[in-house]
Design an enzyme around this catalytic site. Structure first.
Site, PDB file in Angstrom:
ATOM      1  N   GLN A 121       5.443   1.000  -7.559  1.00  0.00           N
ATOM      2  CA  GLN A 121       5.392   0.044  -6.450  1.00  0.00           C
ATOM      3  C   GLN A 121       4.141  -0.829  -6.489  1.00  0.00           C
ATOM      4  O   GLN A 121       3.907  -1.633  -5.597  1.00  0.00           O
ATOM      5  CB  GLN A 121       5.455   0.792  -5.118  1.00  0.00           C
ATOM      6  N   HIS A 152       3.119   3.734  -2.633  1.00  0.00           N
ATOM      7  CA  HIS A 152       2.468   3.710  -1.315  1.00  0.00           C
ATOM      8  C   HIS A 152       1.042   3.149  -1.384  1.00  0.00           C
ATOM      9  O   HIS A 152       0.075   3.793  -1.004  1.00  0.00           O
ATOM     10  CB  HIS A 152       2.455   5.117  -0.691  1.00  0.00           C
ATOM     11  N   GLU A 187       8.488   2.614  11.544  1.00  0.00           N
ATOM     12  CA  GLU A 187       7.814   2.433  12.834  1.00  0.00           C
ATOM     13  C   GLU A 187       7.289   1.022  13.027  1.00  0.00           C
ATOM     14  O   GLU A 187       6.863   0.352  12.088  1.00  0.00           O
ATOM     15  CB  GLU A 187       6.627   3.398  12.935  1.00  0.00           C
ATOM     16  N   TYR A 190      -2.070   7.783  14.328  1.00  0.00           N
ATOM     17  CA  TYR A 190      -0.640   7.489  14.434  1.00  0.00           C
ATOM     18  C   TYR A 190       0.253   8.572  13.827  1.00  0.00           C
ATOM     19  O   TYR A 190       1.448   8.365  13.678  1.00  0.00           O
ATOM     20  CB  TYR A 190      -0.363   6.080  13.879  1.00  0.00           C
ATOM     21  N   TYR A 244      12.932  12.491   1.481  1.00  0.00           N
ATOM     22  CA  TYR A 244      14.077  11.796   0.899  1.00  0.00           C
ATOM     23  C   TYR A 244      15.126  12.762   0.365  1.00  0.00           C
ATOM     24  O   TYR A 244      16.288  12.399   0.214  1.00  0.00           O
ATOM     25  CB  TYR A 244      13.615  10.865  -0.231  1.00  0.00           C
TER      26      TYR A 244
END
Length: 472
Positions: free
Chosen positions: A182, A252, A345, A355, A366
């Site tokens: 990613q 991430h 979110e 959070y 997953y």
């Protein structure tokens, strides 16, 4: 034996075959359902990509043979964030899913529908035109002025659009990025005072080049520089995490860059696949950071005077934020955050708040396993809104233009998985209305209000940017 005392030979073989055959029919794995349950979250409901790569483009980075694909599903690819499914799917299930992928791959000689030219919403008919085309994994867009836009391509190129024309040559000398998984060149942000100072900001995945490891560790890095004669110059590193905090994973990273009215620069670093570290304020990952535009740390940052904490931290417990926006009236920071399977979110980020990731969450792993049973704990914030199932949120902006007067200050939310732009009406801390205003043209990576008041949507598969305006 019959009534006359003679034995009768009865063959049960046809019955055995009959029942075995019908049992087999009943017990056959439901491959499409298995795919939607375990794979669609990352690879897309239509197999054409989402957070992870397409399965129907003919590109198999980790082996094209069925055996390799079955192995990767069973044992996972941990450094890219793909989990193992050996505990949740049987070998027959995995074999059926691979067969389903192959059949879909063969049948996908289908060309993706062309971008619609007009879309109807509750408030407007939208004209849709292509702003930039033939891009490779475009990630973000921002504007130098009313006639010039900058677009990042994840493999590491910064592209410029002048007077509606995509320039053939990328900006030269931009930072070297780690384009794997990613990672790559992610956000671009233009300084609010660009006309006076010329600064442009980039966020990207940075690898430790002097590492002796076969897979060099990496982390999100933020720099600024200027463009002169189509060349990136005068670069300054604003944020580089300590080398010992770099991770060997390739997912991430975050990361968006936004500026508030008081001169602060916010950016987010994803948890890098180590969710438990999002609660550790000695580490950069799984957090929102706040600095000044020159990289200095504000004197009122919430962890500034804790000897063990990173001084740039603004909030904790954020899994993987890929949407950030500043409210045009209040200056508050709003974010969209990828959940795991379920639990994307929308959050209003406040100084020093936690959070929750991964101590509390509305999602699961997953592979279907439970991360935690907890969704609430004292001292941990609840999201303003969560999506379950996840929509794979990416890109966020408050609409601030004049072309769509009814949408003033509403939130534009991009969704990779369902290829959507959603419009959210927010009143105080509540979302009171949500509608889909654009759908099905490609995976939405970014969405932004342009200086002309149009809405610009960055798409993957196909790699392009479209411009939305109201039909007159």
């Amino acid at each position: 034996m019959n009534s006359s005392g003679k034995s009768i030979k009865i063959s049960f073989y046809p019955l055995i075959v009959f029942f075995a055959f019908n049992f087999n029919l009943c017990a056959q794995p439901d491959a499409p359902a298995l795919y939607q349950q375990y794979c669609a979250q990352c690879h897309g409901a239509e197999l054409n990509g989402g957070m992870a790569s397409s399965l129907v483009d003919g590109v198999w980075q980790f082996g094209a043979e069925d055996g390799y694909i079955r192995r990767n599903i069973k044992h996972g690819i941990p450094h890219l964030g793909m989990p193992s499914y050996e505990r949740t799917m049987s070998d027959d299930d995995i074999r059926a899913v691979v067969q389903y992928i192959r059949e879909t791959e063969r049948n996908k000689g289908v060309v993706k529908p062309s971008t619609p030219q007009m879309v109807e919403t509750m408030d407007y008919f939208l004209e849709v035109e292509t702003f930039a085309d033939n891009l490779e994994i475009p990630w973000a867009i921002d504007f130098l002025d009313g006639n010039t836009a900058l677009i990042t391509e994840r493999p590491g190129r910064l592209r410029m659009v002048k007077n509606g024309v995509l320039q053939s040559e990328p900006v030269k000398n931009t930072p070297k990025v780690l384009h794997e998984g990613q990672g790559g060149l992610m956000d671009v942000a233009v300084d609010p005072d660009f006309e006076q100072n010329g600064w442009i900001y980039l966020a990207y995945s940075h690898a430790l080049e002097n590492s002796k490891e076969s897979r060099p560790p990496a982390m999100t890095r933020v720099v600024r520089g200027k463009i002169e004669n189509n060349t990136w110059v005068k670069e300054q590193v604003l944020f580089e995490a300590p080398a010992e905090t770099y991770q060997a994973t390739r997912h991430h990273y975050g990361c968006r860059i936004v500026f508030d009215p008081w001169g602060h620069l916010f950016f987010a670093v994803g948890d890098r696949g180590a969710g438990y570290q999002a609660q550790d304020f000695t580490l950069p990952n799984g957090k929102v950071h706040r600095i000044f535009k020159d990289g200095a740390v504000p004197g009122d940052n919430p962890f500034l005077y804790d000897e063990t904490a990173m001084k740039s931290l603004f909030s904790l417990g954020n899994r993987n934020i890929q949407g950030m926006a500043i409210h045009p009236e209040t200056g508050e920071l709003w974010t969209t955050e990828h959940g795991p399977m379920g639990g994307d979110e929308l959050n209003r980020i406040e100084s020093g708040k936690n959070y929750g990731w991964e101590t509390i969450t509305y999602g699961r792993n997953y592979n279907g396993t439970i991360i935690t049973e907890l969704t609430h704990l004292p001292g941990m914030e609840q999201p303003v809104l969560y999506w379950k199932p996840s929509i794979a949120v990416c890109g966020l902006d408050f609409y601030t233009g004049d072309l769509f007067g009814k949408w003033k200050n509403r939130l534009l939310v991009g969704a990779l998985k369902y290829e959507e732009v959603r419009l959210l009406q927010v009143e105080e801390d509540r979302v009171v209305h949500e509608q889909v205003i654009f759908k099905g043209a490609g995976r939405v990576r970014d969405v932004s209000t342009g200086p002309d008041g149009a809405i610009y949507v960055v798409l993957n598969n196909p790699g392009k940017v479209v411009r939305l305006t109201p039909r007159e």
